[in-house]
Motif scaffolding. Sequence first.
Motif, mmCIF file in Angstrom:
data_model
loop_
_atom_site.group_PDB
_atom_site.id
_atom_site.type_symbol
_atom_site.label_atom_id
_atom_site.label_comp_id
_atom_site.label_asym_id
_atom_site.label_seq_id
_atom_site.Cartn_x
_atom_site.Cartn_y
_atom_site.Cartn_z
ATOM 1 N N UNK A 10 -5.521 -30.460 31.718
ATOM 2 C CA UNK A 10 -5.434 -30.818 33.355
ATOM 3 C C UNK A 10 -5.883 -32.176 33.791
ATOM 4 N N UNK A 11 -7.083 -32.659 33.142
ATOM 5 C CA UNK A 11 -7.871 -33.928 33.080
ATOM 6 C C UNK A 11 -6.753 -34.965 32.616
ATOM 7 N N UNK A 12 -6.247 -34.751 31.480
ATOM 8 C CA UNK A 12 -5.661 -35.693 31.008
ATOM 9 C C UNK A 12 -4.098 -35.789 31.663
ATOM 10 N N UNK A 13 -3.494 -34.905 32.325
ATOM 11 C CA UNK A 13 -2.526 -35.021 33.366
ATOM 12 C C UNK A 13 -2.917 -35.701 34.582
ATOM 13 N N UNK A 15 -4.964 -38.102 34.927
ATOM 14 C CA UNK A 15 -5.179 -39.447 34.226
ATOM 15 C C UNK A 15 -3.928 -40.165 33.999
ATOM 16 N N UNK A 16 -2.982 -39.479 33.635
ATOM 17 C CA UNK A 16 -1.676 -39.980 33.524
ATOM 18 C C UNK A 16 -0.921 -40.172 34.721
ATOM 19 N N UNK A 17 -1.061 -39.306 35.537
ATOM 20 C CA UNK A 17 -0.618 -39.479 36.891
ATOM 21 C C UNK A 17 -1.209 -40.796 37.640
ATOM 22 N N UNK A 18 -2.549 -40.649 37.512
ATOM 23 C CA UNK A 18 -3.080 -41.984 38.244
ATOM 24 C C UNK A 18 -2.759 -43.409 37.502
ATOM 25 N N UNK A 22 -4.401 -44.960 29.012
ATOM 26 C CA UNK A 22 -5.319 -44.946 27.779
ATOM 27 C C UNK A 22 -6.285 -43.820 27.687
ATOM 28 N N UNK A 23 -6.662 -43.458 29.059
ATOM 29 C CA UNK A 23 -7.631 -42.264 29.218
ATOM 30 C C UNK A 23 -7.104 -41.021 28.600
ATOM 31 N N UNK A 24 -5.681 -40.858 29.481
ATOM 32 C CA UNK A 24 -4.981 -39.680 29.188
ATOM 33 C C UNK A 24 -4.672 -39.662 27.612
ATOM 34 N N UNK A 42 1.208 -32.510 22.515
ATOM 35 C CA UNK A 42 2.037 -33.312 22.126
ATOM 36 C C UNK A 42 3.301 -34.003 22.834
ATOM 37 N N UNK A 43 3.852 -32.990 23.590
ATOM 38 C CA UNK A 43 4.822 -33.675 24.508
ATOM 39 C C UNK A 43 4.315 -34.667 25.522
ATOM 40 N N UNK A 44 3.183 -34.477 25.968
ATOM 41 C CA UNK A 44 2.720 -35.564 26.862
ATOM 42 C C UNK A 44 2.402 -36.824 26.056
ATOM 43 N N UNK A 45 1.879 -36.733 24.897
ATOM 44 C CA UNK A 45 1.480 -37.649 23.923
ATOM 45 C C UNK A 45 2.614 -38.715 23.742
#
Length: 71
Positions: A10-13, A15-18, A22-24, A42-45
């Motif tokens: 959830x936190x990585x998501x 970060x990615x949306x924001x 790199x943080x994500x 894996x998918x999000x990476x």
Amino acid sequence: MKLTSEQAIRQAFEERIAGKLQDAELLYTQILQIYPTHPDANLKLGLIAVSAKKIDASLTPFKAAEFSFSD
């Protein structure tokens, strides 16, 4: 405080949306160190790699995600 895998996802998501890719990426990589077949991480990476125009780097996580979803 340690995060559960779902909290880290959830936190990585978020970060990615924001736009903090790199943080994500770091969070997804940490999740995969513990759960190497985690399909969402894996998918999000892979998506982060594509957005950074690192197509070759996206193949490994995409293949791992595909394998995880086919189980």
